[in-house]
Design an enzyme around this catalytic site. Structure first.
Site, PDB file in Angstrom:
ATOM      1  N   CYS A  55       6.532  -4.958   1.302  1.00 12.72           N
ATOM      2  CA  CYS A  55       6.577  -3.666   0.627  1.00 12.72           C
ATOM      3  C   CYS A  55       6.277  -2.533   1.614  1.00 12.72           C
ATOM      4  O   CYS A  55       7.109  -2.200   2.440  1.00 12.72           O
ATOM      5  CB  CYS A  55       5.635  -3.660  -0.574  1.00 12.72           C
ATOM      6  N   ARG A 107      12.416   4.331   0.457  1.00 13.65           N
ATOM      7  CA  ARG A 107      11.104   4.235  -0.185  1.00 13.65           C
ATOM      8  C   ARG A 107      11.215   4.455  -1.691  1.00 13.65           C
ATOM      9  O   ARG A 107      12.069   5.204  -2.158  1.00 13.65           O
ATOM     10  CB  ARG A 107      10.134   5.281   0.391  1.00 13.65           C
ATOM     11  N   GLY A 133       0.859  -1.181   0.000  1.00  8.13           N
ATOM     12  CA  GLY A 133       0.000   0.000   0.000  1.00  8.13           C
ATOM     13  C   GLY A 133       0.895   1.231   0.000  1.00  8.13           C
ATOM     14  O   GLY A 133       1.970   1.216  -0.593  1.00  8.13           O
ATOM     15  N   GLU A 134       0.477   2.252   0.692  1.00  5.72           N
ATOM     16  CA  GLU A 134       1.284   3.466   0.835  1.00  5.72           C
ATOM     17  C   GLU A 134       1.533   3.667   2.325  1.00  5.72           C
ATOM     18  O   GLU A 134       0.614   3.916   3.088  1.00  5.72           O
ATOM     19  CB  GLU A 134       0.534   4.667   0.235  1.00  5.72           C
ATOM     20  N   SER A 135       2.787   3.536   2.729  1.00  5.24           N
ATOM     21  CA  SER A 135       3.104   3.455   4.157  1.00  5.24           C
ATOM     22  C   SER A 135       2.656   4.687   4.942  1.00  5.24           C
ATOM     23  O   SER A 135       2.160   4.563   6.071  1.00  5.24           O
ATOM     24  CB  SER A 135       4.599   3.216   4.350  1.00  5.24           C
ATOM     25  N   GLU A 150       2.724 -12.740  -2.144  1.00  2.00           N
ATOM     26  CA  GLU A 150       1.297 -13.069  -2.254  1.00  2.00           C
ATOM     27  C   GLU A 150       0.780 -12.946  -3.682  1.00  2.00           C
ATOM     28  O   GLU A 150      -0.334 -13.410  -3.983  1.00  2.00           O
ATOM     29  CB  GLU A 150       0.477 -12.177  -1.312  1.00  2.00           C
ATOM     30  N   HIS A 195       6.454  -8.921  -3.345  1.00  2.00           N
ATOM     31  CA  HIS A 195       5.100  -9.366  -3.003  1.00  2.00           C
ATOM     32  C   HIS A 195       4.946 -10.874  -3.243  1.00  2.00           C
ATOM     33  O   HIS A 195       4.494 -11.295  -4.315  1.00  2.00           O
ATOM     34  CB  HIS A 195       4.060  -8.627  -3.847  1.00  2.00           C
ATOM     35  N   ILE A 233       6.650  -3.899  -6.864  1.00  3.69           N
ATOM     36  CA  ILE A 233       5.728  -2.861  -7.321  1.00  3.69           C
ATOM     37  C   ILE A 233       6.054  -1.566  -6.566  1.00  3.69           C
ATOM     38  O   ILE A 233       5.775  -1.460  -5.368  1.00  3.69           O
ATOM     39  CB  ILE A 233       4.260  -3.255  -7.087  1.00  3.69           C
ATOM     40  N   ARG A 234       6.685  -0.617  -7.264  1.00  2.73           N
ATOM     41  CA  ARG A 234       7.114   0.644  -6.621  1.00  2.73           C
ATOM     42  C   ARG A 234       7.751   0.343  -5.268  1.00  2.73           C
ATOM     43  O   ARG A 234       7.395   0.928  -4.241  1.00  2.73           O
ATOM     44  CB  ARG A 234       5.926   1.597  -6.489  1.00  2.73           C
TER      45      ARG A 234
END
Length: 201
Positions: free
Chosen positions: A79, A105, A47-49, A170, A168, A132-133
């Site tokens: 992530c 990041r 997500g976005e931390s 998952e 990731h 992913i990013r």
């Protein structure tokens, strides 16, 4: 065995699918009352931390989760989850700060914002890694130790009851990283002292 999965952002449903394949029960953590349920381990997904940290504060969940993780609850961060656990964050704010690592990041930039590769992870073997990013770990401190390195950058690490990956697992069909975490849960669950407002096994 029951694993709580933070379900504010990211691929939390995919984590649940993998855990189900491995025979582990799971539930989603969306609000403070969800933390009253008994859990043997915790997954912090992508997500976005910064947003996730703010949401946890707004929902009055941050302090309780911090206490649980600091107290020994086996925790797996992927992530953004990695960033949430890091003690030092380059280009961002420290959140839980429970793991002795320095993280950068969005480390790969736009050109390699999302990519897939294969690499060796200690205790797991050669696996597919989806980024992913993604962040990566710049430095390891204290008792933390690297578990995987890709192109000279640490992308997985462990410290006692905490496991993190910049990729990731998952998002692949491979269940071995999650199986590794569940073995950690079995080892550490008996040592975990639940907070007074939590429940026991």
């Amino acid at each position: 065995m029951r694993i709580g999965i933070l379900a504010l952002q990211g691929a939390f449903a995919e984590h649940r699918t993998i855990l189900h394949k491995l025979g582990a029960e799971s539930f989603e953590i969306r609000q403070k009352r969800d933390l009253d349920r008994s859990m043997d381990g915790l997954i912090l997904p992508g997500g976005e931390s910064t947003v996730m940290g703010k949401l946890l504060q707004d929902l009055d969940c941050f302090a309780m989760l911090h206490e649980m993780i600091s107290g020994g609850l086996p925790t797996f961060g992927t992530c953004a989850g990695l960033i949430l656990l890091a003690r030092f964050v380059e280009g961002g704010e420290t959140q839980f700060g429970t793991m002795d690592i320095t993280v950068r990041r969005n480390a790969y930039g736009r050109q390699l914002g999302s990519f897939a590769t294969t690499g060796e992870m200690e205790g797991v073997g050669e696996i597919s890694m989806v980024f992913i990013r993604a962040p990566y770990i710049e430095k390891i401190h204290g008792n933390a130790k690297p578990l995987a390195v890709v192109d000279g950058h640490i992308v997985a690490a462990r410290q006692d009851h905490q496991l993190v990956t910049a990729f990731h697992p998952e998002l692949t069909a491979d269940t071995r990283v999650h199986a590794y975490f569940l073995e950690m849960v079995k080892t550490h669950a008996a040592k975990y002292d639940f907070p007074e407002n939590g429940t026991t096994h």
